[in-house]
Design a protein around this motif. Structure first.
Motif, PDB file in Angstrom:
ATOM      1  N   ILE A 146     -36.141  -7.168  15.822  1.00  0.00           N
ATOM      2  CA  ILE A 146     -36.202  -6.880  17.264  1.00  0.00           C
ATOM      3  C   ILE A 146     -35.413  -5.619  17.582  1.00  0.00           C
ATOM      4  O   ILE A 146     -35.843  -4.765  18.353  1.00  0.00           O
ATOM      5  N   GLY A 147     -34.231  -5.497  16.988  1.00  0.00           N
ATOM      6  CA  GLY A 147     -33.383  -4.333  17.236  1.00  0.00           C
ATOM      7  C   GLY A 147     -32.043  -4.509  16.554  1.00  0.00           C
ATOM      8  O   GLY A 147     -31.798  -5.489  15.849  1.00  0.00           O
ATOM      9  N   GLY A 148     -31.164  -3.544  16.772  1.00  0.00           N
ATOM     10  CA  GLY A 148     -29.857  -3.595  16.134  1.00  0.00           C
ATOM     11  C   GLY A 148     -28.763  -3.067  17.040  1.00  0.00           C
ATOM     12  O   GLY A 148     -29.030  -2.549  18.131  1.00  0.00           O
ATOM     13  N   THR A 149     -27.521  -3.231  16.590  1.00  0.00           N
ATOM     14  CA  THR A 149     -26.378  -2.652  17.285  1.00  0.00           C
ATOM     15  C   THR A 149     -25.551  -1.875  16.272  1.00  0.00           C
ATOM     16  O   THR A 149     -25.553  -2.192  15.079  1.00  0.00           O
ATOM     17  N   GLU A 150     -24.836  -0.859  16.755  1.00  0.00           N
ATOM     18  CA  GLU A 150     -23.970  -0.051  15.891  1.00  0.00           C
ATOM     19  C   GLU A 150     -22.620   0.126  16.549  1.00  0.00           C
ATOM     20  O   GLU A 150     -22.527   0.479  17.714  1.00  0.00           O
ATOM     21  N   GLU A 151     -21.558  -0.091  15.765  1.00  0.00           N
ATOM     22  CA  GLU A 151     -20.192  -0.190  16.283  1.00  0.00           C
ATOM     23  C   GLU A 151     -19.395   1.116  16.201  1.00  0.00           C
ATOM     24  O   GLU A 151     -18.409   1.277  16.905  1.00  0.00           O
ATOM     25  N   THR A 152     -19.804   2.046  15.309  1.00  0.00           N
ATOM     26  CA  THR A 152     -18.928   3.179  15.011  1.00  0.00           C
ATOM     27  C   THR A 152     -19.537   4.526  15.378  1.00  0.00           C
ATOM     28  O   THR A 152     -20.755   4.687  15.463  1.00  0.00           O
ATOM     29  N   THR A 153     -18.654   5.503  15.522  1.00  0.00           N
ATOM     30  CA  THR A 153     -19.081   6.896  15.752  1.00  0.00           C
ATOM     31  C   THR A 153     -19.914   7.386  14.576  1.00  0.00           C
ATOM     32  O   THR A 153     -20.977   7.993  14.759  1.00  0.00           O
ATOM     33  N   THR A 154     -19.420   7.134  13.359  1.00  0.00           N
ATOM     34  CA  THR A 154     -20.133   7.576  12.160  1.00  0.00           C
ATOM     35  C   THR A 154     -21.538   6.983  12.113  1.00  0.00           C
ATOM     36  O   THR A 154     -22.517   7.684  11.824  1.00  0.00           O
ATOM     37  N   GLY A 155     -21.640   5.694  12.390  1.00  0.00           N
ATOM     38  CA  GLY A 155     -22.946   5.041  12.362  1.00  0.00           C
ATOM     39  C   GLY A 155     -23.892   5.591  13.404  1.00  0.00           C
ATOM     40  O   GLY A 155     -25.093   5.784  13.144  1.00  0.00           O
ATOM     41  N   VAL A 156     -23.376   5.868  14.605  1.00  0.00           N
ATOM     42  CA  VAL A 156     -24.219   6.427  15.673  1.00  0.00           C
ATOM     43  C   VAL A 156     -24.733   7.805  15.271  1.00  0.00           C
ATOM     44  O   VAL A 156     -25.898   8.149  15.516  1.00  0.00           O
ATOM     45  N   ILE A 157     -23.885   8.607  14.631  1.00  0.00           N
ATOM     46  CA  ILE A 157     -24.310   9.928  14.152  1.00  0.00           C
ATOM     47  C   ILE A 157     -25.466   9.775  13.168  1.00  0.00           C
ATOM     48  O   ILE A 157     -26.485  10.489  13.245  1.00  0.00           O
ATOM     49  N   ARG A 158     -25.348   8.846  12.231  1.00  0.00           N
ATOM     50  CA  ARG A 158     -26.409   8.619  11.243  1.00  0.00           C
ATOM     51  C   ARG A 158     -27.701   8.146  11.922  1.00  0.00           C
ATOM     52  O   ARG A 158     -28.800   8.615  11.591  1.00  0.00           O
ATOM     53  N   LEU A 159     -27.564   7.225  12.872  1.00  0.00           N
ATOM     54  CA  LEU A 159     -28.741   6.666  13.538  1.00  0.00           C
ATOM     55  C   LEU A 159     -29.454   7.707  14.388  1.00  0.00           C
ATOM     56  O   LEU A 159     -30.692   7.722  14.450  1.00  0.00           O
TER      57      LEU A 159
END
Length: 419
Positions: A146-159
């Protein structure tokens, strides 16, 4: 495997620590979990989580399960797992965990595979390793998500890089971008826990030292603030001119790393980028310089270059590796370049994680209700969730604030009234 933890006999100790953290997480414990128990908004949903396995994370997992979800957890960093917490989740809360502190890279990804084998409908990431592995190796699972969540700055940059290239195949909520996350978790949580990790690893006096902070985002602001508060002379290095000006106006010296390398006693990277401290910087550092990272991955420090430069390497304390250079200088790397606040200490205090994980729980609920109508992209946490978390936190702290009067509301929504 049903679970993979270090030692189930550690479970009682872990349970005590989980309950201790729970006391300082009133938003998650009372405001959200009690509603989740009644409403079961996640009933029938499988959640795969790749997060730091800490006492605070344990309370998030408990909340999600109370909301009706089937939850599976693995570590988002080989050194961030608290083994007693992992054992307690398995033994006392019946939550499958695949995480062992100090696991090698092969085991780390084997644990991610274990979580993905449960075919999660919602992913929760702390660095985007779960999502990236799913996209690269398990495309067949994507229709189920359905979807996901991301907790970190690094992860958001990758996404965001995935979304820009068209590689991202389902919607992800960037929990890190919530104001009630990065303004508090990143700044106050990272600030305190990073200093805690450095002190536990080294037992060095911060006061009187020259403390170099690489990066002045919200995490860097927190580390610089806390180092200054403990009596250090703080130098900030930056690539963003606006953040550099902000650091200077906050009272810190600002210079390139090539200059700071000659002066620093302690170096801490918090940028989310690769090789921020490199060979040319090691060559300039004074004897006894301490280098650590509080960004997500162990790539911010060019460890392969340091390995090549060193003529001798030895572990002098837990989480402290000494690299001796040809000219006799010694450089000390903390926690193998991984997150020093989680590897050498316990991560963020529960009080600040209360808001971050409240965002996680409510974002998961939001995805269950609305995820199928969202296109594959990275989304900010809906404003109503962000404000609700802030309101619940204030309520839990016994703090009241003003409300706009009808006259003030009318004034703010009009344009006719001038000076």
């Amino acid at each position: 495997m049903e679970y993979h933890v270090k030692d189930l006999s550690l479970a009682e100790q872990g349970k005590n620590r989980i309950e201790w953290a729970e006391m300082d997480m009133p938003v998650l414990r009372k405001k959200i979990r009690e509603r989740f128990i009644k409403e079961k908004p996640l009933k029938g949903i499988t959640i795969g989580a790749c997060l730091h396995v800490t006492t605070e994370t344990a309370n998030l997992m408990r909340t999600l399960k109370e909301g009706g979800a089937d939850v599976y957890l693995c570590a988002s960093n080989p050194l961030s797992t608290q083994d007693d917490v992992a054992a307690a989740l398995v033994k006392y809360y019946d939550i499958p965990v695949f995480a062992i502190k100090g696991e090698d890279e092969q085991t780390y990804y084997m644990h991610i595979e274990e979580v993905l084998s449960r075919k999660p409908q919602i992913t929760m990431d702390d660095g985007a390793d779960l999502i990236s592995t799913l996209h690269m190796k398990h495309q067949e699972l994507i229709p189920n998500v359905i979807g996901g969540t991301e907790e970190t700055t690094t992860g958001v940059i990758r996404l965001r890089a995935m979304a820009k290239s068209g590689a991202l195949k389902f919607p992800v909520i960037a929990v890190n971008e919530a104001l009630t996350k990065h303004l508090f978790d990143n700044r106050y949580g990272t600030g305190q826990s990073t200093i805690d990790g450095i002190l536990r690893a080294t037992n060095r006096l911060i006061a009187g030292s020259v403390f170099v902070v690489a990066g002045y985002g919200w995490c860097g602001k927190g580390v610089a603030m806390r180092a200054k508060g403990m009596g250090a002379e703080v130098i900030v290095t930056e690539v963003d001119p606006i953040k550099a000006i902000e650091a200077r106006m906050d009272g810190f010296r600002v210079m390139p790393m090539a200059e700071a390398a000659k002066l620093g006693d302690i170096f801490c990277t918090v940028t989310g980028n690769i090789h921020v401290i490199r060979r040319e910087h090691f060559e300039l550092m004074k004897d006894g310089a301490i280098v650590c990272n509080s960004g997500h991955f162990n790539v911010e420090i060019d460890i392969p270059a340091l390995e090549e430069m060193a003529v001798e390497k030895r572990r002098v304390r837990p989480f402290v590796d000494e690299y001796k250079l040809p000219d006799g200088r010694r450089i000390y790397l903390l926690a193998e370049g991984r997150l020093v606040n989680l590897a050498a200490a316990e991560g963020h205090p529960a009080s600040v994680m209360d808001m971050s994980f409240a965002n996680q729980a409510l974002s998961a609920e939001y995805l269950v209700k609305n995820g199928k109508g969202l296109k594959p992209d990275v989304y900010v946490v809906p404003e109503q969730i962000d404000r609700e978390v802030a309101r619940l936190k204030l309520d839990a702290m016994g703090i009241e604030i003003d409300e706009l009067t009808p006259e003030q509301v009318e004034y703010l929504n009009s344009w006719e009234m001038g000076t």
